[in-house]
Design an enzyme around this catalytic site. Sequence first.
Site, PDB file in Angstrom:
ATOM      1  CE  LYS A  43     115.605  15.635  60.613  1.00 36.37           C
ATOM      2  NZ  LYS A  43     115.020  16.441  59.514  1.00 36.37           N
ATOM      3  CG  HIS A  55     114.043  12.192  62.568  1.00 36.97           C
ATOM      4  ND1 HIS A  55     113.920  13.081  63.713  1.00 36.97           N
ATOM      5  CD2 HIS A  55     113.027  12.693  61.818  1.00 36.97           C
ATOM      6  CE1 HIS A  55     113.078  13.761  63.419  1.00 36.97           C
ATOM      7  NE2 HIS A  55     112.299  13.567  62.562  1.00 36.97           N
ATOM      8  CB  ALA A  65     104.660  23.078  58.771  1.00 36.08           C
ATOM      9  CB  ALA A  78     111.312  13.782  41.491  1.00 34.85           C
ATOM     10  CB  SER A  79     115.486  10.729  42.883  1.00 35.50           C
ATOM     11  OG  SER A  79     116.287  11.591  43.614  1.00 35.50           O
ATOM     12  N   GLY A  80     114.076  11.463  45.980  1.00 31.11           N
ATOM     13  CA  GLY A  80     114.238  11.091  47.463  1.00 31.11           C
ATOM     14  C   GLY A  80     113.106  10.591  47.820  1.00 31.11           C
TER      15      GLY A  80
END
Length: 269
Positions: free
Chosen positions: A162, A158, A125, A12-14
Amino acid sequence: MTHIPGIVITGASGRMGQMLIKTVTDSDQARLVGVVERTGHDWIGQDVGEAMGGQALGVTVTDDPLEAFSQAQAVIDFTAPEATLEFAALAAQARCVHVIGTTGMSDEQIAALEPASRHAVIVRAGNMSLGVNLLVQLTKKVAAALDEDFDIEIIEGHHHHKVDAPSGTALMLGEAAAEGRRVDLADVSDRGRDGITGARKRGDIGFHAIRGGDIVGEHDVLFAAPGERIVLRHLATDRAIFARGALKAALWGQGKAPGQYDMLDVLGL
């Protein structure tokens, strides 16, 4: 109201977690019924809306995924491979649709999803956006139309946070190109060039990863032959596109037979 599917968001925090929470709470087609974070996280026990710096949403952050999943019809999961495998088993136990946007999974980890898919719907995906999945289809078609006089290079960019490379999307594109040429990507993949590497091997599919700043996601598929180049490109400027696609997948999976699906199934492509 209760007929609207309940959704649980993991991680949730990401950045993606928070985007997914906003997307679900803004939707009139789904309701947020749970959010999960790892044990010991500062958000545990807090209302997730307040933890995100906004108004209370009436949903408390928990570190008990099974309890959260038991209240839901779908789980949307953009976390890490090891966590995703754990969540897959628990989502199957709760008979929830499990939407997986986690990248960096090994072939062995992907294969380990099979037992869970016998009991529940899994939609996995490397990229949930409509545009990228159209790009995958185009890549396959162009690769099938062109012979090995055209070298294929996949360039992705990105943000600097990442942790995996090549990106899941780049690998999707590589698989599509390899399928178009009727070869196995593992046999033709070239992921690193440094020093005196020799000439490029005919038929290889090259990968290049750029990491910097706050790049959301940029992917180019380059077909290069003597005298001409074809470039297929997708630029993502807002990660909300991934959240919207993931929610679409969670809604699509309701009532489907257990098994493994991808965004091409969701989008009817």
